[in-house]
Motif scaffolding. Sequence first.
Motif, PDB file in Angstrom:
ATOM      1  N   THR A 111       0.849  -1.192   0.000  1.00  0.00           N
ATOM      2  CA  THR A 111       0.000   0.000   0.000  1.00  0.00           C
ATOM      3  C   THR A 111       0.881   1.236   0.000  1.00  0.00           C
ATOM      4  O   THR A 111       1.934   1.262   0.619  1.00  0.00           O
ATOM      5  N   GLY A 112       0.435   2.271  -0.687  1.00  0.00           N
ATOM      6  CA  GLY A 112       1.223   3.484  -0.792  1.00  0.00           C
ATOM      7  C   GLY A 112       1.360   4.196   0.548  1.00  0.00           C
ATOM      8  O   GLY A 112       0.512   4.068   1.438  1.00  0.00           O
ATOM      9  N   GLU A 113       2.424   4.963   0.670  1.00  0.00           N
ATOM     10  CA  GLU A 113       2.676   5.675   1.926  1.00  0.00           C
ATOM     11  C   GLU A 113       1.589   6.698   2.208  1.00  0.00           C
ATOM     12  O   GLU A 113       1.172   6.882   3.351  1.00  0.00           O
ATOM     13  N   PHE A 118      -3.060   8.585   5.374  1.00  0.00           N
ATOM     14  CA  PHE A 118      -4.441   9.029   5.505  1.00  0.00           C
ATOM     15  C   PHE A 118      -5.244   8.072   6.382  1.00  0.00           C
ATOM     16  O   PHE A 118      -6.146   8.501   7.116  1.00  0.00           O
ATOM     17  N   SER A 119      -4.933   6.798   6.323  1.00  0.00           N
ATOM     18  CA  SER A 119      -5.607   5.837   7.191  1.00  0.00           C
ATOM     19  C   SER A 119      -5.327   6.145   8.651  1.00  0.00           C
ATOM     20  O   SER A 119      -6.228   6.093   9.500  1.00  0.00           O
ATOM     21  N   TRP A 120      -4.072   6.489   8.946  1.00  0.00           N
ATOM     22  CA  TRP A 120      -3.729   6.845  10.323  1.00  0.00           C
ATOM     23  C   TRP A 120      -4.357   8.161  10.734  1.00  0.00           C
ATOM     24  O   TRP A 120      -4.691   8.364  11.916  1.00  0.00           O
ATOM     25  N   MET A 121      -4.537   9.079   9.799  1.00  0.00           N
ATOM     26  CA  MET A 121      -5.220  10.329  10.119  1.00  0.00           C
ATOM     27  C   MET A 121      -6.666  10.055  10.537  1.00  0.00           C
ATOM     28  O   MET A 121      -7.191  10.703  11.456  1.00  0.00           O
ATOM     29  N   LEU A 122      -7.315   9.090   9.873  1.00  0.00           N
ATOM     30  CA  LEU A 122      -8.668   8.705  10.256  1.00  0.00           C
ATOM     31  C   LEU A 122      -8.692   7.999  11.607  1.00  0.00           C
ATOM     32  O   LEU A 122      -9.677   8.086  12.347  1.00  0.00           O
ATOM     33  N   MET A 123      -7.614   7.312  11.939  1.00  0.00           N
ATOM     34  CA  MET A 123      -7.539   6.606  13.214  1.00  0.00           C
ATOM     35  C   MET A 123      -7.255   7.556  14.377  1.00  0.00           C
ATOM     36  O   MET A 123      -7.836   7.432  15.462  1.00  0.00           O
ATOM     37  N   LEU A 124      -6.352   8.523  14.154  1.00  0.00           N
ATOM     38  CA  LEU A 124      -5.834   9.345  15.241  1.00  0.00           C
ATOM     39  C   LEU A 124      -6.533  10.684  15.397  1.00  0.00           C
ATOM     40  O   LEU A 124      -6.261  11.409  16.361  1.00  0.00           O
ATOM     41  N   LEU A 157       4.928   6.044  11.920  1.00  0.00           N
ATOM     42  CA  LEU A 157       6.229   5.624  11.392  1.00  0.00           C
ATOM     43  C   LEU A 157       6.595   4.212  11.846  1.00  0.00           C
ATOM     44  O   LEU A 157       7.219   3.456  11.100  1.00  0.00           O
ATOM     45  N   VAL A 158       6.210   3.855  13.062  1.00  0.00           N
ATOM     46  CA  VAL A 158       6.482   2.495  13.546  1.00  0.00           C
ATOM     47  C   VAL A 158       5.739   1.474  12.689  1.00  0.00           C
ATOM     48  O   VAL A 158       6.298   0.436  12.309  1.00  0.00           O
ATOM     49  N   GLN A 159       4.475   1.767  12.366  1.00  0.00           N
ATOM     50  CA  GLN A 159       3.708   0.840  11.536  1.00  0.00           C
ATOM     51  C   GLN A 159       4.317   0.710  10.145  1.00  0.00           C
ATOM     52  O   GLN A 159       4.348  -0.373   9.562  1.00  0.00           O
ATOM     53  N   PHE A 160       4.856   1.806   9.602  1.00  0.00           N
ATOM     54  CA  PHE A 160       5.490   1.757   8.291  1.00  0.00           C
ATOM     55  C   PHE A 160       6.795   0.959   8.334  1.00  0.00           C
ATOM     56  O   PHE A 160       7.151   0.295   7.366  1.00  0.00           O
ATOM     57  N   SER A 161       7.495   1.031   9.461  1.00  0.00           N
ATOM     58  CA  SER A 161       8.836   0.442   9.553  1.00  0.00           C
ATOM     59  C   SER A 161       8.813  -1.022   9.959  1.00  0.00           C
ATOM     60  O   SER A 161       9.789  -1.742   9.717  1.00  0.00           O
ATOM     61  N   MET A 162       7.739  -1.468  10.569  1.00  0.00           N
ATOM     62  CA  MET A 162       7.708  -2.835  11.089  1.00  0.00           C
ATOM     63  C   MET A 162       7.937  -3.912  10.035  1.00  0.00           C
ATOM     64  O   MET A 162       8.631  -4.894  10.319  1.00  0.00           O
ATOM     65  N   PRO A 163       7.378  -3.823   8.816  1.00  0.00           N
ATOM     66  CA  PRO A 163       7.646  -4.882   7.839  1.00  0.00           C
ATOM     67  C   PRO A 163       9.134  -5.087   7.559  1.00  0.00           C
ATOM     68  O   PRO A 163       9.607  -6.229   7.497  1.00  0.00           O
ATOM     69  N   VAL A 164       9.867  -3.990   7.406  1.00  0.00           N
ATOM     70  CA  VAL A 164      11.302  -4.098   7.152  1.00  0.00           C
ATOM     71  C   VAL A 164      12.012  -4.686   8.358  1.00  0.00           C
ATOM     72  O   VAL A 164      12.888  -5.558   8.233  1.00  0.00           O
ATOM     73  N   MET A 165      11.644  -4.222   9.554  1.00  0.00           N
ATOM     74  CA  MET A 165      12.267  -4.739  10.769  1.00  0.00           C
ATOM     75  C   MET A 165      11.986  -6.222  10.945  1.00  0.00           C
ATOM     76  O   MET A 165      12.881  -7.003  11.325  1.00  0.00           O
ATOM     77  N   SER A 223       6.228  12.492   4.033  1.00  0.00           N
ATOM     78  CA  SER A 223       4.774  12.607   3.973  1.00  0.00           C
ATOM     79  C   SER A 223       4.115  12.343   5.323  1.00  0.00           C
ATOM     80  O   SER A 223       3.132  13.015   5.675  1.00  0.00           O
ATOM     81  N   THR A 224       4.635  11.392   6.089  1.00  0.00           N
ATOM     82  CA  THR A 224       4.017  11.082   7.381  1.00  0.00           C
ATOM     83  C   THR A 224       4.115  12.246   8.363  1.00  0.00           C
ATOM     84  O   THR A 224       3.096  12.677   8.910  1.00  0.00           O
ATOM     85  N   PRO A 225       5.304  12.790   8.636  1.00  0.00           N
ATOM     86  CA  PRO A 225       5.341  13.971   9.519  1.00  0.00           C
ATOM     87  C   PRO A 225       4.665  15.191   8.924  1.00  0.00           C
ATOM     88  O   PRO A 225       4.160  16.037   9.654  1.00  0.00           O
ATOM     89  N   GLN A 226       4.624  15.275   7.581  1.00  0.00           N
ATOM     90  CA  GLN A 226       3.983  16.420   6.940  1.00  0.00           C
ATOM     91  C   GLN A 226       2.471  16.396   7.166  1.00  0.00           C
ATOM     92  O   GLN A 226       1.869  17.434   7.479  1.00  0.00           O
TER      93      GLN A 226
END
Length: 285
Positions: A111-113, A118-124, A157-165, A223-226
């Motif tokens: 899924t695109g960044e 935007f999904s997190w914006m709806l959540m938070l 950012l943690v959710q974005f980074s977890m797959p790589v980790m 984009s996330t911090p923006q």
Amino acid sequence: MTQRRPFFITFLAPAVLTAVILVAAMFEVLQYSVRAFIPGALDVGGFTLDNFTRINRPIYWWVMLDTFYISFLTAIFSLLLSYPVAFALVRARRDWVRSLLVSLSITPLFTGEIVRTFSWMLMLGSDGFINSMLRKLSLIDMPLQIMYTRFGVVVALVQFSMPVMIILLATAISHVDRDCEKAAANLGASPGAVFWHVTLPLTLPGILSGIVVVFAWTMSAFSTPQLIGGGKVLMIANLAYLQGFSVLNLPFAATLSLIALVSALGSLVLMKSATSRIEKRLAIA
């Protein structure tokens, strides 16, 4: 009779071309960082080091410290949340469990960044899923301020980074010699002691690799911090964007980009040094 070229040259050519383009782009950023800013114009002036001396202002130091702080928190929390998943992924006995964990771990990468942000914006958000659920449970009267905070940015950012980790940790865990764990258990060590004194130390190179990769990756987050930060949480990439496209100060934007690049490369160098030392100690032990 014509001599056929070795096949590896054909495969090496795209990588060499990409490297040349990258070096040329980095050289362009470098030469922009030592040019003078001409207000109101896209042209740049002559040679100057004022862009680097300007970094000493407190506002820019706070942005850089925030960037390091957010990147560090993202790497640490990604590690803490990803290690159990990676461990279960490698040690699961049932194939369907491993398949499910792989699917859940890798799916976010498809899924695109912007979509995920935007999904997190709806959540938070103030009227988002989290605040709505807390209100329905009568746990809060007023919505929690999660958006436009460092906490909200770190969560996304943690959710974005977890797959790589998870991928990096799973690779390290899969290379652990199970005979070492069995030997410790046969000597009377409890499962917790086996994990703490045998498994965890043997996966330290993967842990360090994951921390540094996520740290360097987060350093360039934009984009996330923006979007979630809403201008209240600035990182180096956001500041470079503001300087380059809002103020049109391309030389200073190039300086900020260069600092972010040097920081990321420096962290990779430190990772290599630390990993080599740990591997030598484990080899001696």
